[in-house]
Design a protein around this motif. Structure first.
Motif, PDB file in Angstrom:
ATOM      1  N   ALA A 160       0.829  -1.204   0.000  1.00 22.78           N
ATOM      2  CA  ALA A 160       0.000   0.000   0.000  1.00 22.78           C
ATOM      3  C   ALA A 160       0.864   1.255   0.000  1.00 22.78           C
ATOM      4  CB  ALA A 160      -0.925  -0.008   1.216  1.00 22.78           C
ATOM      5  N   ALA A 161       1.932   1.241   0.794  1.00 20.12           N
ATOM      6  CA  ALA A 161       2.830   2.403   0.839  1.00 20.12           C
ATOM      7  C   ALA A 161       3.505   2.620  -0.510  1.00 20.12           C
ATOM      8  CB  ALA A 161       3.873   2.202   1.938  1.00 20.12           C
ATOM      9  N   LEU A 162       3.928   1.537  -1.159  1.00 21.76           N
ATOM     10  CA  LEU A 162       4.528   1.649  -2.486  1.00 21.76           C
ATOM     11  C   LEU A 162       3.544   2.256  -3.478  1.00 21.76           C
ATOM     12  CD1 LEU A 162       6.348  -1.800  -2.606  1.00 21.76           C
ATOM     13  CD2 LEU A 162       7.488   0.399  -2.959  1.00 21.76           C
ATOM     14  N   HIS A 163       2.319   1.758  -3.475  1.00 24.33           N
ATOM     15  CA  HIS A 163       1.313   2.271  -4.405  1.00 24.33           C
ATOM     16  C   HIS A 163       1.023   3.744  -4.123  1.00 24.33           C
ATOM     17  CE1 HIS A 163      -3.059   2.142  -6.044  1.00 24.33           C
ATOM     18  NE2 HIS A 163      -2.212   2.553  -6.983  1.00 24.33           N
ATOM     19  N   LEU A 164       0.886   4.097  -2.859  1.00 24.14           N
ATOM     20  CA  LEU A 164       0.661   5.502  -2.509  1.00 24.14           C
ATOM     21  C   LEU A 164       1.804   6.375  -2.996  1.00 24.14           C
ATOM     22  CD1 LEU A 164      -0.713   5.529   1.150  1.00 24.14           C
ATOM     23  CD2 LEU A 164      -1.881   6.337  -0.909  1.00 24.14           C
ATOM     24  N   GLY A 165       3.038   5.933  -2.750  1.00 25.70           N
ATOM     25  CA  GLY A 165       4.196   6.718  -3.162  1.00 25.70           C
ATOM     26  C   GLY A 165       4.222   6.957  -4.653  1.00 25.70           C
ATOM     27  N   LEU A 185      14.227  13.087 -13.201  1.00 19.42           N
ATOM     28  CA  LEU A 185      13.408  11.991 -12.701  1.00 19.42           C
ATOM     29  C   LEU A 185      13.232  12.100 -11.191  1.00 19.42           C
ATOM     30  CD1 LEU A 185      15.267   9.094 -14.568  1.00 19.42           C
ATOM     31  CD2 LEU A 185      13.332  10.456 -15.422  1.00 19.42           C
ATOM     32  N   TRP A 186      12.191  11.462 -10.668  1.00 15.92           N
ATOM     33  CA  TRP A 186      12.107  11.326  -9.225  1.00 15.92           C
ATOM     34  C   TRP A 186      12.787  10.014  -8.797  1.00 15.92           C
ATOM     35  CZ3 TRP A 186       9.566   6.827  -8.810  1.00 15.92           C
ATOM     36  CH2 TRP A 186       8.511   6.537  -9.662  1.00 15.92           C
ATOM     37  N   LEU A 187      13.094   9.941  -7.499  1.00 13.73           N
ATOM     38  CA  LEU A 187      13.771   8.772  -6.932  1.00 13.73           C
ATOM     39  C   LEU A 187      12.977   8.284  -5.738  1.00 13.73           C
ATOM     40  CD1 LEU A 187      16.242   6.856  -6.742  1.00 13.73           C
ATOM     41  CD2 LEU A 187      17.380   8.617  -5.370  1.00 13.73           C
ATOM     42  N   MET A 188      12.755   6.974  -5.686  1.00 12.47           N
ATOM     43  CA  MET A 188      11.984   6.360  -4.607  1.00 12.47           C
ATOM     44  C   MET A 188      12.791   5.213  -4.002  1.00 12.47           C
ATOM     45  SD  MET A 188       8.030   5.135  -4.914  1.00 12.47           S
ATOM     46  CE  MET A 188       7.177   4.224  -3.619  1.00 12.47           C
ATOM     47  N   GLU A 189      12.660   5.045  -2.702  1.00 12.11           N
ATOM     48  CA  GLU A 189      13.411   4.022  -1.953  1.00 12.11           C
ATOM     49  C   GLU A 189      12.453   2.957  -1.428  1.00 12.11           C
ATOM     50  OE1 GLU A 189      16.212   3.652   2.106  1.00 12.11           O
ATOM     51  OE2 GLU A 189      15.189   5.540   1.644  1.00 12.11           O
ATOM     52  N   ASP A 190      12.605   1.721  -1.907  1.00 15.87           N
ATOM     53  CA  ASP A 190      11.906   0.586  -1.315  1.00 15.87           C
ATOM     54  C   ASP A 190      12.756   0.111  -0.148  1.00 15.87           C
ATOM     55  OD1 ASP A 190      10.804  -1.832  -0.554  1.00 15.87           O
ATOM     56  OD2 ASP A 190      10.445  -2.539  -2.580  1.00 15.87           O
ATOM     57  N   ALA A 191      12.400   0.609   1.028  1.00 22.12           N
ATOM     58  CA  ALA A 191      13.135   0.316   2.261  1.00 22.12           C
ATOM     59  C   ALA A 191      12.386  -0.717   3.095  1.00 22.12           C
ATOM     60  CB  ALA A 191      13.341   1.603   3.058  1.00 22.12           C
ATOM     61  N   PRO A 196       8.250  -9.371  -5.720  1.00 20.23           N
ATOM     62  CA  PRO A 196       7.506  -8.690  -6.771  1.00 20.23           C
ATOM     63  C   PRO A 196       6.536  -7.601  -6.328  1.00 20.23           C
ATOM     64  CG  PRO A 196       7.691 -11.007  -7.309  1.00 20.23           C
ATOM     65  CD  PRO A 196       8.229 -10.845  -5.915  1.00 20.23           C
ATOM     66  N   ALA A 197       6.340  -7.385  -5.043  1.00 17.99           N
ATOM     67  CA  ALA A 197       5.538  -6.231  -4.622  1.00 17.99           C
ATOM     68  C   ALA A 197       6.073  -4.939  -5.236  1.00 17.99           C
ATOM     69  CB  ALA A 197       5.536  -6.116  -3.100  1.00 17.99           C
ATOM     70  N   THR A 198       7.388  -4.860  -5.429  1.00 20.80           N
ATOM     71  CA  THR A 198       7.979  -3.647  -5.992  1.00 20.80           C
ATOM     72  C   THR A 198       7.504  -3.437  -7.426  1.00 20.80           C
ATOM     73  OG1 THR A 198       9.934  -4.204  -4.651  1.00 20.80           O
ATOM     74  CG2 THR A 198      10.119  -2.352  -6.179  1.00 20.80           C
ATOM     75  N   GLY A 199       7.672  -4.445  -8.258  1.00 18.87           N
ATOM     76  CA  GLY A 199       7.200  -4.333  -9.632  1.00 18.87           C
ATOM     77  C   GLY A 199       5.687  -4.235  -9.719  1.00 18.87           C
ATOM     78  N   HIS A 200       4.974  -4.995  -8.874  1.00 15.12           N
ATOM     79  CA  HIS A 200       3.514  -4.941  -8.878  1.00 15.12           C
ATOM     80  C   HIS A 200       3.018  -3.525  -8.623  1.00 15.12           C
ATOM     81  CE1 HIS A 200       3.400  -9.193  -9.207  1.00 15.12           C
ATOM     82  NE2 HIS A 200       2.400  -9.453  -8.396  1.00 15.12           N
ATOM     83  N   SER A 201       3.644  -2.835  -7.676  1.00 15.42           N
ATOM     84  CA  SER A 201       3.156  -1.506  -7.312  1.00 15.42           C
ATOM     85  C   SER A 201       3.229  -0.545  -8.486  1.00 15.42           C
ATOM     86  CB  SER A 201       3.938  -0.965  -6.112  1.00 15.42           C
ATOM     87  OG  SER A 201       5.301  -0.741  -6.428  1.00 15.42           O
ATOM     88  N   VAL A 202       4.260  -0.689  -9.318  1.00 21.16           N
ATOM     89  CA  VAL A 202       4.360   0.145 -10.518  1.00 21.16           C
ATOM     90  C   VAL A 202       3.192  -0.157 -11.442  1.00 21.16           C
ATOM     91  CG1 VAL A 202       5.762   0.697 -12.541  1.00 21.16           C
ATOM     92  CG2 VAL A 202       6.873   0.315 -10.315  1.00 21.16           C
ATOM     93  N   ALA A 203       2.880  -1.440 -11.607  1.00 20.17           N
ATOM     94  CA  ALA A 203       1.753  -1.831 -12.451  1.00 20.17           C
ATOM     95  C   ALA A 203       0.428  -1.355 -11.860  1.00 20.17           C
ATOM     96  CB  ALA A 203       1.743  -3.341 -12.651  1.00 20.17           C
TER      97      ALA A 203
END
Length: 374
Positions: free
Chosen positions: A60-65, A150-156, A85-92
């Motif tokens: 949820a945080a990834l999708h919000l970001g 570009l913007w930069l995001m951190e999957d922490a 794959p939550a990381t790639g999923h969130s982009v989709a």
């Protein structure tokens, strides 16, 4: 039969139970309440950011970001390949296309050179992953982002308690996201958080995470009858106050938990240094590694399945490392990323959690030695 040495294990006890009791006594159990607000203030302090937003999970945080950064249909987001794959999923989920970039062979986070090579006119941002908690190369990634607008995001997700060149994880990009899943260094069983130093992004994320309106807490104590108006499609991404109470107790433990994991990682490194057939993970001196997992690399000629079966048969839990996202069929990615693909086949996670005793670590190593020579 010997007892099981678990792959991961939360550290919880009386303090967490008391925190739950305190929330029950408050009468506010639902999401985005006063206990969540207290947790958010403390987590923002921990991460050196102006704003933290508690969410029901890291996805949820990834999708919000991604949503507040503006990722949408037709856009491409460059994603570090070696990740759940939550990381790639969130982009989709945001409607954009994940473009996976290969990783460094030593610390497994995205290779800045691979990021730059993947940029196209459709690229809007970079989503780096702190693999198993160790931060990626944010100075180099920020320079690339600035160069190309570009913007930069951190999957922490795994990085609570980590730092990069003296700066805490969570403060290293425009937006960062954390997980409080049961396998993470601090946990409420589930949960997550978004952190940022940009108030515009924080305000928009807070609105979207409660269906597109301000949370009920903002109306608490009003003497009139405010009625919210919905003008933007939002989501239900709130963390319950019960989970937030657990997280407050976990924040009190964080420093000790990270220190315990670092001690265990050091013991592993010492005991495994002369074991043929494996390489131990690298912790760079300019960053603090919180060791969410301890992942060894097996030599090319070692049968990982055979080693894993031997460990499990002798009471030692283990697993593969994480995913080479680009080979997952859901993404339809046509490229080949050799470093990530190779490590996906050779990584093996062995027990790592703050409750491990020295004797248990000794037993894991002895069993691993036997597995490699059987």
């Amino acid at each position: 039969m010997s007892s099981i040495v678990s792959l991961g294990q939360p550290t919880v006890g009386a303090e967490e139970l008391q925190a739950i009791a305190d929330v029950f006594a408050s009468g506010w159990l639902s999401g985005a309440g006063p206990t969540c607000a207290t947790f958010e203030r403390r987590f923002a302090e921990l991460t050196g950011t102006s704003d933290a937003l508690a969410t029901n999970n890291c996805g949820a945080a990834l999708h919000l970001g991604l949503s507040v950064l503006g990722a949408s249909a037709g856009d491409e987001v460059i994603v570090g390949d070696y990740t759940f794959p939550a990381t790639g999923h969130s982009v989709a989920w945001a409607g954009a296309t994940p473009i996976f970039a290969d990783i460094r062979p030593d610390i497994w986070s995205v290779d800045p050179a691979a990021v730059e090579a993947a940029i196209t006119p459709r690229t809007v941002g970079i989503l780096a992953v702190d693999v198993f908690g160790q931060p990626a190369d944010y100075d180099e990634l920020q320079a690339i982002a600035d160069k190309h607008g570009l913007w930069l995001m951190e999957d922490a997700a795994c990085s609570a308690g980590a730092s990069y060149k003296g700066r805490p994880a969570g403060s290293l990009a425009d937006v960062a996201t954390f997980s409080f899943h049961g396998r993470k260094g601090i946990t409420a069983g589930e949960g997550g958080a978004l952190t940022t130093n940009r108030s515009d992004l924080a305000d928009h994320a807070r609105k979207l995470h409660t269906y597109g309106i301000a949370p009920a807490l903002s109306r608490e104590g009003n003497t009139d009858l405010p009625i919210p108006s919905f003008d933007e499609l939002g989501f239900n991404y709130r963390l319950s106050d019960v989970a937030a109470g657990i997280m407050l107790a976990q924040l009190d433990r964080l420093e000790t938990l990270v220190a315990s994991r670092q001690r265990i990682a050091n013991q592993y490194a010492t005991l495994l240094v002369d074991v043929d057939g494996i390489s131990v993970p690298v912790a760079l001196p300019d960053r603090v590694h919180p060791w969410q997992s301890y992942v060894i690399t097996l030599d090319q000629n070692v049968d990982r399945g055979k080693v894993a079966s031997y460990l499990k048969a002798n009471g030692i839990q283990c697993n593969f490392g994480t995913y080479a996202s680009h080979v997952q069929p859901i993404y339809g990615f046509s490229g080949h990323l050799p470093v990530s693909a190779d490590l996906f086949k050779r990584h093996l996670a062995i027990p790592m959690h703050a409750n491990l005793s020295e004797d248990e670590v000794d037993r894991v190593v002895a069993t691993l030695r036997a597995a490699l020579t059987t």
